[in-house]
Design an enzyme around this catalytic site. Structure first.
Site, PDB file in Angstrom:
ATOM      1  N   ASP A 161      40.052  35.602  41.364  1.00 55.58           N
ATOM      2  CA  ASP A 161      40.080  37.001  41.811  1.00 55.58           C
ATOM      3  C   ASP A 161      39.549  37.979  40.772  1.00 55.58           C
ATOM      4  OD1 ASP A 161      41.254  36.087  44.160  1.00 55.58           O
ATOM      5  OD2 ASP A 161      43.272  36.285  43.330  1.00 55.58           O
ATOM      6  N   LYS A 200      34.316  38.035  41.535  1.00 52.08           N
ATOM      7  CA  LYS A 200      33.093  37.230  41.662  1.00 52.08           C
ATOM      8  C   LYS A 200      32.276  37.654  42.876  1.00 52.08           C
ATOM      9  CE  LYS A 200      35.718  33.597  41.839  1.00 52.08           C
ATOM     10  NZ  LYS A 200      37.023  34.216  41.543  1.00 52.08           N
ATOM     11  N   GLY A 216      38.850  33.830  48.279  1.00 53.66           N
ATOM     12  CA  GLY A 216      38.738  35.074  49.039  1.00 53.66           C
ATOM     13  C   GLY A 216      37.907  36.020  48.208  1.00 53.66           C
ATOM     14  N   HIS A 217      36.662  36.197  48.581  1.00 52.09           N
ATOM     15  CA  HIS A 217      35.732  37.003  47.783  1.00 52.09           C
ATOM     16  C   HIS A 217      35.433  38.302  48.531  1.00 52.09           C
ATOM     17  CE1 HIS A 217      34.192  33.142  45.574  1.00 52.09           C
ATOM     18  NE2 HIS A 217      35.487  33.360  45.438  1.00 52.09           N
ATOM     19  N   GLN A 273      37.539  30.363  42.653  1.00 52.39           N
ATOM     20  CA  GLN A 273      38.702  30.286  41.742  1.00 52.39           C
ATOM     21  C   GLN A 273      38.299  30.742  40.331  1.00 52.39           C
ATOM     22  OE1 GLN A 273      38.255  27.205  44.009  1.00 52.39           O
ATOM     23  NE2 GLN A 273      39.242  28.672  45.310  1.00 52.39           N
ATOM     24  N   THR A 280      43.411  38.288  48.543  1.00 50.45           N
ATOM     25  CA  THR A 280      42.428  38.439  49.616  1.00 50.45           C
ATOM     26  C   THR A 280      42.658  37.390  50.702  1.00 50.45           C
ATOM     27  OG1 THR A 280      40.899  39.097  47.884  1.00 50.45           O
ATOM     28  CG2 THR A 280      39.926  38.635  50.011  1.00 50.45           C
ATOM     29  N   LEU A 324      37.483  48.094  34.921  1.00 46.37           N
ATOM     30  CA  LEU A 324      37.779  48.947  33.761  1.00 46.37           C
ATOM     31  C   LEU A 324      38.470  50.232  34.238  1.00 46.37           C
ATOM     32  CD1 LEU A 324      37.398  48.960  30.684  1.00 46.37           C
ATOM     33  CD2 LEU A 324      35.353  50.345  31.031  1.00 46.37           C
TER      34      LEU A 324
HETATM   35  P1  GDP Z   1      36.992  37.243  43.727  1.00 47.27           P
HETATM   36  O1  GDP Z   1      37.868  36.245  44.386  1.00 47.27           O
HETATM   37  O2  GDP Z   1      36.698  36.909  42.302  1.00 47.27           O
HETATM   38  O3  GDP Z   1      35.731  37.516  44.494  1.00 47.27           O
HETATM   39  O4  GDP Z   1      37.815  38.601  43.690  1.00 47.27           O
HETATM   40  P2  GDP Z   1      38.668  39.237  44.902  1.00 47.27           P
HETATM   41  O5  GDP Z   1      37.721  39.786  45.899  1.00 47.27           O
HETATM   42  O6  GDP Z   1      39.685  38.278  45.391  1.00 47.27           O
HETATM   43  O7  GDP Z   1      39.462  40.374  44.143  1.00 47.27           O
HETATM   44  C1  GDP Z   1      38.816  41.393  43.474  1.00 47.27           C
HETATM   45  C2  GDP Z   1      39.282  42.726  44.065  1.00 47.27           C
HETATM   46  O8  GDP Z   1      38.930  43.777  43.189  1.00 47.27           O
HETATM   47  C3  GDP Z   1      38.613  43.070  45.394  1.00 47.27           C
HETATM   48  O9  GDP Z   1      39.522  43.789  46.183  1.00 47.27           O
HETATM   49  C4  GDP Z   1      37.440  43.930  44.982  1.00 47.27           C
HETATM   50  O10 GDP Z   1      37.012  44.789  46.012  1.00 47.27           O
HETATM   51  C5  GDP Z   1      38.028  44.691  43.834  1.00 47.27           C
HETATM   52  N1  GDP Z   1      37.117  45.089  42.754  1.00 47.27           N
HETATM   53  C6  GDP Z   1      36.081  44.389  42.216  1.00 47.27           C
HETATM   54  N2  GDP Z   1      35.589  45.041  41.143  1.00 47.27           N
HETATM   55  C7  GDP Z   1      36.343  46.151  40.967  1.00 47.27           C
HETATM   56  C8  GDP Z   1      36.363  47.203  39.992  1.00 47.27           C
HETATM   57  O11 GDP Z   1      35.590  47.226  39.040  1.00 47.27           O
HETATM   58  N3  GDP Z   1      37.312  48.171  40.149  1.00 47.27           N
HETATM   59  C9  GDP Z   1      38.193  48.166  41.180  1.00 47.27           C
HETATM   60  N4  GDP Z   1      39.085  49.157  41.243  1.00 47.27           N
HETATM   61  N5  GDP Z   1      38.203  47.195  42.118  1.00 47.27           N
HETATM   62  C10 GDP Z   1      37.308  46.193  42.001  1.00 47.27           C
HETATM   63  P1  IMO Z   2      39.074  33.102  44.412  1.00 44.73           P
HETATM   64  O1  IMO Z   2      37.815  32.318  44.655  1.00 44.73           O
HETATM   65  C1  IMO Z   2      43.175  33.130  42.909  1.00 44.73           C
HETATM   66  C2  IMO Z   2      45.456  29.397  43.243  1.00 44.73           C
HETATM   67  C3  IMO Z   2      46.625  29.431  44.184  1.00 44.73           C
HETATM   68  C4  IMO Z   2      47.552  28.446  43.510  1.00 44.73           C
HETATM   69  C5  IMO Z   2      46.594  27.401  42.974  1.00 44.73           C
HETATM   70  C6  IMO Z   2      46.440  26.185  43.879  1.00 44.73           C
HETATM   71  O2  IMO Z   2      39.337  34.138  45.432  1.00 44.73           O
HETATM   72  O3  IMO Z   2      39.140  33.601  43.013  1.00 44.73           O
HETATM   73  P2  IMO Z   2      45.202  25.772  46.202  1.00 44.73           P
HETATM   74  O4  IMO Z   2      45.392  26.424  47.536  1.00 44.73           O
HETATM   75  O5  IMO Z   2      43.817  25.894  45.671  1.00 44.73           O
HETATM   76  O6  IMO Z   2      45.704  24.364  46.155  1.00 44.73           O
HETATM   77  O7  IMO Z   2      46.175  26.607  45.207  1.00 44.73           O
HETATM   78  O8  IMO Z   2      45.330  28.039  42.854  1.00 44.73           O
HETATM   79  N1  IMO Z   2      44.160  29.804  43.826  1.00 44.73           N
HETATM   80  C7  IMO Z   2      43.579  30.993  43.623  1.00 44.73           C
HETATM   81  N2  IMO Z   2      44.010  32.080  42.945  1.00 44.73           N
HETATM   82  N3  IMO Z   2      41.956  33.146  43.475  1.00 44.73           N
HETATM   83  C8  IMO Z   2      41.494  32.067  44.142  1.00 44.73           C
HETATM   84  O9  IMO Z   2      40.247  31.995  44.639  1.00 44.73           O
HETATM   85  C9  IMO Z   2      42.330  30.938  44.271  1.00 44.73           C
HETATM   86  N4  IMO Z   2      42.204  29.732  44.870  1.00 44.73           N
HETATM   87  C10 IMO Z   2      43.318  29.048  44.579  1.00 44.73           C
HETATM   88  O10 IMO Z   2      47.189  30.720  44.278  1.00 44.73           O
HETATM   89  O11 IMO Z   2      48.168  29.055  42.406  1.00 44.73           O
HETATM   90 MG    MG Z   3      39.660  36.147  45.444  1.00 44.39          MG
END
Ligand code: GDP
Ligand code: IMO
Ligand code: MG
Length: 439
Positions: A18, A21, A45-46, A232, A307, A340
């Site tokens: 999270d 990415k 969840g991206h 992840q 997400t 940031l």
């Molecule tokens: P990922 O799994 O690495 O793609 O990240 P997620 O989408 O699960 O979580 C990142 C969250 O931070 C999302 O809700 C994005 O919309 C949000 N986000 C990403 N970059 C920024 C940032 O620089 N500032 C803020 N406030 N939100 C951000």
């Molecule tokens: P993205 O791509 C954050 C965590 C789960 C749990 C552990 C094992 O959005 O960054 P699983 O279902 O994979 O067997 O769970 O890994 N986990 C994540 N945490 N972001 C993710 O994906 C994750 N995918 C798995 O919360 O701790």
């Molecule tokens: Mg995510």
């Protein structure tokens, strides 16, 4: 970040997932021809935000939101066709064409309904201290069957309807006996019902199924630019993360060659994505966690809720000691620093520079959970900064304390921070090509 000089690039999370990415892949995709998911499954969840539109992608690569980009789900991914079809339909309904841009490996393994069931049953059966806190998406059981081999299904198997149906009868018979014995489960799986549903998905996905390994080699030979989208984060890697509190794949940069089926040298740049603080969902050690007002402040300002599962994320200070390990492991060539903006408003910010363990400061980070459960973070305190009314359009406009924070992080993690994100939107992205102007 100099997009032209990146070459084929892997984007990978450096923390526990999270990191943002999805946003970075979307920003980069403008300069690439092919975007590839190589590990994990619908546990990812991206999020991509474009103006007032928000897209949450689980299996479809985040490059889908740009035109003229081929999106590949490669062999290393575990694919839940139910989630994929839902995602394709959701995107199509919002005017994003998917089917003609998507290519799915015939070797990707199928997440079956009994994998999701087993994920939940096995978690429920564990004592609270041993629960992993998985996403319940069937990831672990599916990868386990892949490694075990005889009971596994791959995407290509969906194209042989009769053989699929027959094998499913045999496999569900075993799973039913297993679940009854292990979990006293009284709701046996119906193989024909599953076969009907999955063969329905097959009819939808079949035109996209191909040998993506060949596709990627051909694309590389033609000089097309490839972007590999990690899921992840490095500290959740099955071999190099905080085992057993990890996911079931090599989700760090180490997994790209095996997952995508390309030689490691195909990738020229490794972009590490990292938040200006740390979060973690699910169980496991988190030395800099703040279960207090600071943690709550970060969660609220950063909207730190999962997400995929909606779970509140655990929040804490930036862990430069762990980040340095992730940079080293992944051969990270540059870093995108996210969120940031979220830290603004704190009078002081802490950064973890090392761990104290049994009376001495460790020389290097270890993902060993027994050690991590005992360590005490060593913090460096830096001045905080305020959110300003005007938006930040360049690194020069950042408050001096925020710039100093970025510089300090860069020095501690050992890789150049060439992109700074100050909001979820595509536009809230500051470039820092040759390093930050000194505060
Ligand atoms: P990922 O799994 O690495 O793609 O990240 P997620 O989408 O699960 O979580 C990142 C969250 O931070 C999302 O809700 C994005 O919309 C949000 N986000 C990403 N970059 C920024 C940032 O620089 N500032 C803020 N406030 N939100 C951000
Ligand atoms: P993205 O791509 C954050 C965590 C789960 C749990 C552990 C094992 O959005 O960054 P699983 O279902 O994979 O067997 O769970 O890994 N986990 C994540 N945490 N972001 C993710 O994906 C994750 N995918 C798995 O919360 O701790
Ligand atoms: Mg995510």
């Amino acid at each position: 970040m100099n997009f032209q000089q990146l070459g084929n690039t892997c984007v990978v999370g450096l923390q526990w997932g999270d990191e943002g990415k999805g946003k970075i892949v979307d920003v980069l995709t403008e300069h690439f021809d092919v975007v590839v998911r190589y590990a994990g499954g619908a546990n990812a969840g991206h999020t991509v935000r474009i103006g007032d539109q928000k897209f949450a992608l689980h299996l479809v690569p985040s490059g889908i939101l740009r035109p003229n980009v081929t999106c590949v789900i490669a062999a290393g991914v575990v694919l839940d066709p139910e989630t994929l079809v839902r995602e394709i339909d959701g995107l199509t309904a919002r005017g994003v064409p998917v089917q003609e841009k998507l290519r799915i490996s015939d070797r990707a393994h199928l997440v079956m309904p009994y994998h999701k069931k087993q994920d939940s049953l096995s978690e429920a059966a564990l004592d609270s201290g041993r629960k992993l806190g998985t996403t319940s998406r069937g990831i672990g059981p599916c990868y386990a069957d892949k490694m075990q081999r005889s009971m596994a299904f791959r995407v290509g198997d969906l194209l042989e309807a009769d053989a699929f149906r027959q094998k499913l009868r045999e496999v569900t018979a075993v799973k039913n006996r297993l679940f009854a014995a292990l979990y006293d489960d009284k709701q046996p799986l119906d193989p024909d019902e599953i076969a009907d549903t999955y063969l329905g998905f097959a009819a939808r996905c079949a035109p996209s199924v191909t040998d993506t390994t060949h596709l990627l080699h051909q694309a590389a030979a033609e000089g097309k630019r490839l972007l590999f989208e990690g899921a992840q984060g490095t500290l959740l890697d099955i071999d190099h993360g905080t085992f057993p509190f990890v996911t079931s794949s090599n989700c760090s940069a180490t997994g790209v060659a095996a997952g995508a089926g390309v030689p490691a040298r195909t990738v020229h740049s490794y972009v590490g994505v990292i938040k200006a603080y740390c979060t973690r969902v699910g169980s496991g050690p988190f030395p800099t966690e703040q279960q207090n007002d600071i943690g709550r402040y970060i969660r609220e300002r950063g909207q730190e809720f999962g997400t995929t599962t909606g779970r509140p994320r655990r929040c804490g200070w930036f862990d430069a000691f762990a980040a340095r390990y992730s940079v080293m492991l992944g051969g990270i060539t540059e870093v995108a620093l996210m969120h940031l903006d979220t830290l603004a408003g704190l009078s002081e910010v802490n950064v973890c520079t090392g761990y104290r363990y049994r009376g001495r400061v460790l020389d290097y980070f270890t993902p060993n959970v027994r050690v991590l459960n005992e360590v005490e973070p060593v913090y460096e305190t830096l001045p905080g900064w305020q959110a300003t009314a005007v938006s930040w359009d360049s690194c020069e406009q950042l408050p001096a304390a925020a710039r100093r924070y970025v510089e300090r992080l860069e020095a501690l993690i050992g890789a150049p921070i060439t992109l700074v994100s100050v909001g979820a939107d595509r536009a809230a992205t500051l470039h820092r090509p040759g390093g930050l102007p000194r505060a």
